[in-house]
Design an enzyme around this catalytic site. Structure first.
Site, PDB file in Angstrom:
ATOM      1  N   TYR A   1       0.908  -1.221   0.038  1.00 25.49           N
ATOM      2  CA  TYR A   1      -0.164  -0.114   0.008  1.00 25.49           C
ATOM      3  C   TYR A   1       0.898   1.254   0.042  1.00 25.49           C
ATOM      4  CZ  TYR A   1      -3.628  -3.122   2.194  1.00 25.49           C
ATOM      5  OH  TYR A   1      -4.232  -4.198   2.466  1.00 25.49           O
TER       6      TYR A   1
ATOM      7  N   CYS B   1      13.759 -10.890  -2.699  1.00 26.79           N
ATOM      8  CA  CYS B   1      14.060 -10.588  -4.113  1.00 26.79           C
ATOM      9  C   CYS B   1      12.960  -9.850  -4.887  1.00 26.79           C
ATOM     10  CB  CYS B   1      14.631 -11.804  -4.816  1.00 26.79           C
ATOM     11  SG  CYS B   1      15.988 -12.632  -4.226  1.00 26.79           S
ATOM     12  N   GLU B   2      12.569  -8.610  -4.470  1.00 28.52           N
ATOM     13  CA  GLU B   2      11.548  -7.863  -5.118  1.00 28.52           C
ATOM     14  C   GLU B   2      12.187  -6.268  -4.697  1.00 28.52           C
ATOM     15  OE1 GLU B   2       8.840  -8.556  -6.945  1.00 28.52           O
ATOM     16  OE2 GLU B   2       9.180 -10.762  -6.133  1.00 28.52           O
TER      17      GLU B   2
END
Ligand SMILES: Cc1ncc(COP(=O)(O)O)c(C=O)c1O
Length: 415
Positions: A316, A344-345
């Site tokens: 959000y 891993c983002e």
């Protein structure tokens, strides 16, 4: 108001240094303050004490059973959206007659279980759901209380991802969709239409939309009574916002007055489904620094907590204060850092552009405002184990959920 504070330069939850929680249970760990939870439960109750109001805690906000036990023992009912939340609530000792069942897609087996338990009411969100409820109640020969969840097409003026009362959202039904259902309900012996329900959004700060929604619901309730449906309640959902950063939410009394001014003249029971306002500031996520690294444009503090344990910032773009457990990391000579996790983002962010002294591996931080939609939204993404949760009561620490073990990650897999 919460009971997370500094004594000298060390952060505490009630009488317990956060550092000692880390030493005993590691990190990332959710830490809840029981005194804060009890205070929030009581204050909200008090705000509505002048009128017949049923407060049903939105279990999705925090669904740990020991946590729910405390909420229910303060007199709250439960707002559930799945059979999982229903069973958790039962394990936490709830009386089924204090359960309302919301949700846009209840399955037959979920309805059956809830119906057999004799829950307070179902919030019906679509024609297909009404058909299914009618069918199940006939086959069980079981009468069932229903509320029609309305979509009033009112903008809650909050984050679009937690806006639920607009026509473009999947929640509830517009009046035009409800009208053809009324004869079906009238003709069906087991369906008791007991009320109307809405929930227009979460983290609402401006009370004008809620006021408009309440007027809408009162008009609708009046029309139903005139059409011969002796309804007895109006459910206004949850949605009251809290201060995460610089928001100025209304006081609990102001919030209660908005609803009570509208509902009181009807004489109908008021039901609310608060989540965030009860739970939000009861918990923090304690996390330690794995390492610090910089690119040409950014400095990163990599914590052992991540979007996997605490999804709100990634999901959000929500803001949460991140405080050092030892407070001498702020002051002169600071740099700007992003707090991120090891997942891993690139969206694995916990806090952007925070000013502090460069920390070192092993330094401890705590993320504030994680009591609602924190642990209950945690996942196992990147094959990370879900975190430990502890409840602090004065100087006592109770583990209410152990950290998962690696084996739990593949316990259900067949290979
Ligand atoms: C139907 C319903 N009721 C209550 C709530 C709780 O809202 P809040 O946590 O903002 O009080 C939600 C949250 O999404 C909801 O969908």
């Amino acid at each position: 108001m919460d009971y997370f504070h500094y004594k000298g330069d060390e952060a505490y939850c009630e009488e317990v240094p956060l550092r000692s929680i880390y030493e005993s249970y590691g990190s990332p760990t959710y830490v809840y303050s029981l005194a804060t939870l009890k205070r929030h439960c009581e204050r909200l109750f008090d705000a509505f004490s002048s009128y017949r109001t049923m407060l049903c805690f939105a279990v999705k906000a925090n669904s740990s059973i020991a946590y729910l036990k405390e909420v229910f023992s303060s007199g709250y009912g439960a707002d559930v959206v799945s059979v999982g939340e229903l069973e958790r609530s039962l394990k936490a000792g709830i009386d089924p007659k204090k359960i309302v069942f919301s949700g846009v897609g209840k399955r037959a087996e979920e309805m059956t279980r809830a119906m057999k338990l004799g829950i307070y009411s179902f919030n019906v969100e679509s024609a297909f759901e009404l058909d299914l409820l009618a069918e199940i109640s006939s086959s069980l020969n079981c009468s069932v209380n229903i509320c029609l969840r309305v979509n009033p097409d009112i903008d809650a003026k909050t984050n679009p991802k937690i806006t639920t009362g607009l026509d473009a959202t999947k929640f509830g039904m517009r009046l035009a969709q409800i009208e053809p259902l009324l004869p079906i309900i009238r003709d069906h012996k087991q369906l008791n239409l007991v009320g109307v329900a809405c929930h227009i959004g979460s983290q609402m700060i401006d009370m004008e939309p809620l006021k408009n929604a309440a007027s809408f619901m009162v008009r609708m309730a009046g029309d139903l009574v005139q059409s011969g449906f002796p309804i007895k309640l109006i459910n206004m959902g949850g949605g009251l916002g809290i201060k995460y950063r610089d928001e100025v939410p209304p006081s609990l009394d102001e919030y209660a007055n908005v609803l009570l001014n509208a509902i009181r003249p009807t004489g109908l029971q008021l039901v609310i489904e608060p989540g965030r306002v009860v739970a939000g500031n009861t918990g923090v996520l304690l996390s330690s620094v794995i390492g610090v690294k910089s690119t040409e444009s950014k400095n990163f503090i990599i914590l052992d907590g991540s979007m996997t344990e605490f999804m709100r910032p990634a999901f959000y773009n929500s803001y949460h204060d991140i405080e050092p457990v030892k407070s001498d990391l702020s002051g002169n000579g600071t740099e700007i850092f992003d707090f991120v996790g090891p997942v891993c983002e690139s969206s694995d962010v916990l806090g952007l552009d925070r000013s502090l002294h460069r920390p070192q591996a092993g330094d401890l931080f705590y993320i504030r405002g994680c009591g609602a939609y924190g642990a209950s939204m945690a996942s196992n993404y990147n094959s990370r184990v879900r975190p430990c949760e502890v409840m602090v009561d004065g100087s006592t620490i109770d583990v209410i959920k152990e950290r998962e073990a690696l084996e739990d990650l593949w316990r259900l897999e067949r290979f």
